[in-house]
Motif scaffolding. Structure first.
Motif, PDB file in Angstrom:
ATOM      1  N   ALA C 128      64.943  24.598  42.553  1.00 34.15           N
ATOM      2  CA  ALA C 128      66.100  24.810  41.686  1.00 34.15           C
ATOM      3  C   ALA C 128      67.383  24.520  42.456  1.00 34.15           C
ATOM      4  CB  ALA C 128      66.102  26.241  41.148  1.00 34.15           C
ATOM      5  N   ALA C 129      67.432  24.975  43.704  1.00 34.28           N
ATOM      6  CA  ALA C 129      68.635  24.757  44.513  1.00 34.28           C
ATOM      7  C   ALA C 129      68.814  23.277  44.839  1.00 34.28           C
ATOM      8  CB  ALA C 129      68.549  25.584  45.797  1.00 34.28           C
ATOM      9  N   ALA C 130      67.710  22.627  45.160  1.00 38.61           N
ATOM     10  CA  ALA C 130      67.780  21.229  45.586  1.00 38.61           C
ATOM     11  C   ALA C 130      67.880  20.255  44.414  1.00 38.61           C
ATOM     12  CB  ALA C 130      66.556  20.894  46.433  1.00 38.61           C
ATOM     13  N   GLY C 131      67.700  20.779  43.198  1.00 36.28           N
ATOM     14  CA  GLY C 131      67.714  19.873  42.052  1.00 36.28           C
ATOM     15  C   GLY C 131      66.485  18.998  41.979  1.00 36.28           C
ATOM     16  N   THR C 132      65.359  19.529  42.486  1.00 33.25           N
ATOM     17  CA  THR C 132      64.130  18.731  42.498  1.00 33.25           C
ATOM     18  C   THR C 132      63.021  19.377  41.671  1.00 33.25           C
ATOM     19  OG1 THR C 132      63.419  19.877  44.500  1.00 33.25           O
ATOM     20  CG2 THR C 132      64.606  17.806  44.798  1.00 33.25           C
ATOM     21  N   LEU C 133      63.406  20.144  40.675  1.00 32.87           N
ATOM     22  CA  LEU C 133      62.403  20.799  39.832  1.00 32.87           C
ATOM     23  C   LEU C 133      61.552  19.783  39.083  1.00 32.87           C
ATOM     24  CD1 LEU C 133      64.608  23.649  38.322  1.00 32.87           C
ATOM     25  CD2 LEU C 133      62.753  23.908  39.981  1.00 32.87           C
ATOM     26  N   THR C 134      60.344  20.248  38.704  1.00 33.22           N
ATOM     27  CA  THR C 134      59.545  19.492  37.750  1.00 33.22           C
ATOM     28  C   THR C 134      59.719  20.148  36.374  1.00 33.22           C
ATOM     29  OG1 THR C 134      57.909  18.826  39.375  1.00 33.22           O
ATOM     30  CG2 THR C 134      57.185  18.889  37.084  1.00 33.22           C
ATOM     31  N   PHE C 135      60.013  19.346  35.356  1.00 31.87           N
ATOM     32  CA  PHE C 135      60.086  19.851  33.978  1.00 31.87           C
ATOM     33  C   PHE C 135      58.866  19.387  33.210  1.00 31.87           C
ATOM     34  CE2 PHE C 135      64.447  20.216  35.285  1.00 31.87           C
ATOM     35  CZ  PHE C 135      64.959  21.297  34.571  1.00 31.87           C
ATOM     36  N   MET C 136      58.195  20.326  32.551  1.00 34.19           N
ATOM     37  CA  MET C 136      57.066  19.993  31.683  1.00 34.19           C
ATOM     38  C   MET C 136      57.534  20.276  30.253  1.00 34.19           C
ATOM     39  SD  MET C 136      54.112  21.759  34.020  1.00 34.19           S
ATOM     40  CE  MET C 136      54.090  21.446  35.806  1.00 34.19           C
ATOM     41  N   VAL C 137      57.656  19.229  29.473  1.00 36.76           N
ATOM     42  CA  VAL C 137      58.414  19.319  28.243  1.00 36.76           C
ATOM     43  C   VAL C 137      57.528  19.193  27.008  1.00 36.76           C
ATOM     44  CG1 VAL C 137      60.355  18.367  26.964  1.00 36.76           C
ATOM     45  CG2 VAL C 137      60.352  18.278  29.477  1.00 36.76           C
ATOM     46  N   GLY C 138      57.703  20.137  26.085  1.00 40.57           N
ATOM     47  CA  GLY C 138      57.024  20.072  24.806  1.00 40.57           C
ATOM     48  C   GLY C 138      58.027  19.870  23.685  1.00 40.57           C
ATOM     49  N   GLY C 139      57.670  19.015  22.719  1.00 40.95           N
ATOM     50  CA  GLY C 139      58.568  18.728  21.599  1.00 40.95           C
ATOM     51  C   GLY C 139      58.599  17.226  21.360  1.00 40.95           C
ATOM     52  N   GLU C 140      59.557  16.766  20.566  1.00 45.36           N
ATOM     53  CA  GLU C 140      59.567  15.347  20.203  1.00 45.36           C
ATOM     54  C   GLU C 140      60.084  14.470  21.340  1.00 45.36           C
ATOM     55  OE1 GLU C 140      61.000  14.287  16.439  1.00 45.36           O
ATOM     56  OE2 GLU C 140      59.856  15.859  15.410  1.00 45.36           O
ATOM     57  N   HIS C 160      56.676  14.444  29.738  1.00 40.80           N
ATOM     58  CA  HIS C 160      56.511  14.794  28.331  1.00 40.80           C
ATOM     59  C   HIS C 160      55.062  15.230  28.126  1.00 40.80           C
ATOM     60  CE1 HIS C 160      56.446  13.815  23.813  1.00 40.80           C
ATOM     61  NE2 HIS C 160      56.927  15.019  24.012  1.00 40.80           N
ATOM     62  N   ALA C 161      54.859  16.542  27.951  1.00 38.91           N
ATOM     63  CA  ALA C 161      53.504  17.077  27.901  1.00 38.91           C
ATOM     64  C   ALA C 161      52.864  16.919  26.532  1.00 38.91           C
ATOM     65  CB  ALA C 161      53.508  18.546  28.301  1.00 38.91           C
ATOM     66  N   GLY C 162      53.683  16.832  25.478  1.00 42.99           N
ATOM     67  CA  GLY C 162      53.140  16.716  24.130  1.00 42.99           C
ATOM     68  C   GLY C 162      54.014  17.437  23.126  1.00 42.99           C
ATOM     69  N   VAL C 169      52.025  24.990  27.750  1.00 42.13           N
ATOM     70  CA  VAL C 169      50.589  24.853  28.004  1.00 42.13           C
ATOM     71  C   VAL C 169      50.359  24.143  29.340  1.00 42.13           C
ATOM     72  CG1 VAL C 169      48.437  23.790  27.238  1.00 42.13           C
ATOM     73  CG2 VAL C 169      49.970  24.858  25.560  1.00 42.13           C
ATOM     74  N   ALA C 170      51.073  23.054  29.564  1.00 46.13           N
ATOM     75  CA  ALA C 170      50.906  22.313  30.814  1.00 46.13           C
ATOM     76  C   ALA C 170      51.250  23.202  32.006  1.00 46.13           C
ATOM     77  CB  ALA C 170      51.782  21.062  30.807  1.00 46.13           C
TER      78      ALA C 170
END
Lengths: 294, 294, 294, 294
Positions: C128-140, C160-162, C169-170
């Motif tokens: 979070a501090a380094a700006g290197t997060l992984t985002f697992m995203v649900g939606g369109e 984009h997980a689905g 879920v991911a």
């Protein structure tokens, strides 16, 4: 059948031997710890200087040792006891050991023409002292009939489990179930109390319902639920957690031999080993309760 | 206390309602399945056209529904039943649901000034038919005394487990232990038989020893050991594996709420779900035996 | 897309919001802890007096809250935030919550005509501090394209997980595997060392072999094996065991919804709860190593 | 160091021996299956009529046998191979066996003044054919340097794990982690797919995240995710489930010797045994995926 060599005078063996003495058998006893021999000598047993000495002139051998390697070490090999016994001697091996190990001793005994039974016990030191042990016996039924008066001097339930090694199998199966239901009971007690129930009320409901089991009848793991249970005296004075871990290890050895799947039994062993890591191996096995409370 | 609305006439509810009729209570009954209503109407119950209709003029409500969401759907919300009950009506909620869910209904009932008990049962369809169910009751002791004659018409053991929700907690704790000891017993039977023991002999030894538990007394999972157990009739006609999975899921919900660790209970749930994947969810829960044999 | 309301300024939210500020977005921020608001206000954010105030005039909402109940409490209901947002506002919900809970918010957002994504992160406070997060995203997918510049200001991997809820879920699937392989690695390290191996040698062999996994690459649980891993600084400063327990609980909720069997994931949860009972919940989750050593 | 006796020409031993031939070593080979001997004889090896014959005139022995009892049977005892080897012969024992068993052979070799290494491999039959095996070696570093050219003819990674038996320990630790992460990955795949995710998408997210592990890189258990993985060809042609069960059993033996607690490893063994009960022992070990889908 009145002259017995008794080998192995530990927490279990000593009171068992004492009960044989009380019942009128003539005993010659040996242990690596001299004090134990002396104690029994004062009570009327004959002291032996070695296992080989103990069996001289006796017609029955009873052994009660810690583990498979001690039993195999005692009986097997060129200098083992089986090679030194007179024809007709009866061997009653009461240690709790691997079924495979018991079968090896059975086979070696048979090769010497000796009758042998594997006859592990349950009931703990209290049962040993009171002469109310349960014997689970493997070997021939006729041999068991011969040995029955000896077992009856030490125990109150004598089961014929089946052929050679079957006594050990019955013991490990029983203790697998015992350990698992102890842990499940401890989990349920912790869950119920954390959810607001009184421990005595919950214990009583389960005891009378389909969750009922031996631990709920005799040995509740929650302190204070049963006045006479180890849990109510700081988890002292019962069946040590490290011995339960040993028995669960024997169950896993038997499962390995038969490729049996025992997920509950395997998990129970791992949880007991966690307890041992925490230094609780010499407390009563119901101390597993402490894993589940803060 | 003689006029009862009974809502939910499934495998359990129908025979429970029938026993209330037999005991002389006046019943108005409702279920989404019309056949069930008709069946009871022929036996003397009054048919209701809705849950709201069922409670009209009755002084007690008994409900027996499949899951938390049905119970909350029935009682809660602006159009829920609690808002439609006369003051003084007694609510006996007998479904097996999450303790948290039961507590929500308790709280809503209290807000309406209504007395309520959570009173899940054990004993299965056979116990429901015979009127020998066990009731585990949460709520006030005085309310339980009021309701006791009603419970006694349907069951033989009535336990006061504690405050609101405690009945559900006791039930999930009991069934956690039951499931675990069933699986452990099945493991031990399979291990013992694979090691050469006769199943009936092993079962009897464990039953009389420290491995003894309710499944060994009443419900041995090995086919042929107990003539009257589901295992001896193809795992039919007892307590379905999918219902045990449901109860184990409720136990895990309760464990989540209290951050309780229940390794045995959690593993039991996972093993029952494996069985469900194999299409065995509607067989008796002792069918878990089949996981451990080829 | 330049005016963002950021709600939830905890250990994760604060550095995430800071990275948005640095990237040039205009931020209005709210948290229940005033200090956090002030900190960001000094760095250029606009302080809001409530969540409702924070969203005034903004075109995007980013929320980062502890658990499902906080998220549902923020967005849902008659006084929830969704009822107060302008048409066209984009909702980016980054908390780690139950997939079911995320779907409830999705559905309520859809009813208001609002575009929403569930976008939990992994990477911890360091990421979070380094700006290197992984985002697992649900939606369109189209909504994700709209939001991508915002995610990119906070993270380096955006998946984009689905559909709705798929991000959650991911996340729970990933963390289930992570927890299990952390524990398995800890078990193997303890077993190997107890059997006489050097921990660094064993770790390196497994890392390069088929036992290789992320914990062996980045996060070895044995103290001293990796200089920069939490294990080498007293299990501090990583991802807390109690947060792993939370995520494993979410995995079990998802498993309950789908009747999935996850024996390893369920056992991992129980073991983490044992650790929490031992007071280690706020240490890094690799502290599970300590279960397996004396 | 050019004349090698190779004993054990099974699925692994045959291609390993072939690679030694290709590298220019002179081979004398023996197996209980005559066909295997003939196959290699046609390729330039010298056929031996017994293990004792095979070692005549050779300076190195390589053995590749199924289990501890075969290895102990080959080397130990009065008629064992160790008593028949010339001084200076190098023994490379490549079977996967119990560390305790390997140590017994080490000790007996030392008593004969013979240098020995335990050197189990990983990489499967494909690695054996390609000459890309990993060797995990226990014994003296100087002996390993002597043997290195031989290992390099069969493998690409040669690790010195530590003293006598350490190769076996490293192997069982690695395979414990491998089995557990395979099962966890299979659980997560099933949970994710049941929750609505695309398997390829979920697999890729976890692979790149903290859930990443060797099975996600090379060997995904969900059919169709990786074209070349056994899962995509009906779980054929990889590492058999029954061999994984064997290795997990060896891990439990090592855990027994050291009283180590390995809950994940123990559960993995039990789950593989469930698979074996279902007749899937000869399928690739990723077939564990099928436990978790209907």
């Amino acid at each position: 059948m009145k002259r017995i060599a008794f080998i192995g005078l530990g927490h279990m063996g000593l009171p068992m031997a004492r009960n044989l003495l009380k019942a009128g058998f003539s005993l010659k006893v040996f242990d690596l710890v001299a004090d134990a021999i002396e104690t029994l000598a004062k009570e009327g047993a004959q002291a032996a200087s070695s296992a080989a000495d103990a069996v001289q002139g006796q017609t029955v051998v009873v052994s009660m040792l810690p583990a498979s390697r001690h039993v195999e070490g005692l009986y097997l090999g060129d200098s083992g006891l089986l090679k030194q016994l007179e024809p007709g001697t009866l061997v009653l091996e009461c240690s709790t050991i691997a079924p495979e190990s018991a079968r090896r001793v059975h086979q070696a005994a048979a090769e010497q023409g000796l009758a042998m039974l594997d006859a592990p016990v349950s009931g703990g030191t209290a049962g040993a002292a009171a002469g109310t042990l349960t014997f689970m016996v493997g070997g021939e039924a006729a041999t068991l009939e011969q040995a029955r008066p000896i077992f009856q001097a030490m125990g109150s339930n004598i089961f014929h489990a089946g052929p050679d090694g079957a006594g050990q199998v019955a013991k490990v199966c029983n203790n697998l179930v015992l350990a698992v239901q102890m842990i499940a009971t401890a989990e349920a007690m912790a869950l119920g109390v954390a959810s607001g129930l009184e421990p005595t009320v919950l214990a009583e409901i389960m005891r009378q319902s389909s969750g009922g089991n031996w631990t709920l009848e005799k040995y509740n793991p929650w302190p204070g639920v049963m006045e006479n249970a180890p849990a109510s005296r700081g988890y002292t004075g019962g069946f040590m957690a490290e011995l339960m871990a040993k028995d669960l290890g024997l169950a896993q050895e038997a499962a390995q031999v038969t490729a049996s799947s025992t997920p509950m039994g395997a998990l129970a062993l791992q949880l007991y080993r966690l307890l041992l890591k925490q230094g609780k191996g010499q407390q009563d096995f119901s101390v597993v309760q402490q894993l589940f409370v803060e």
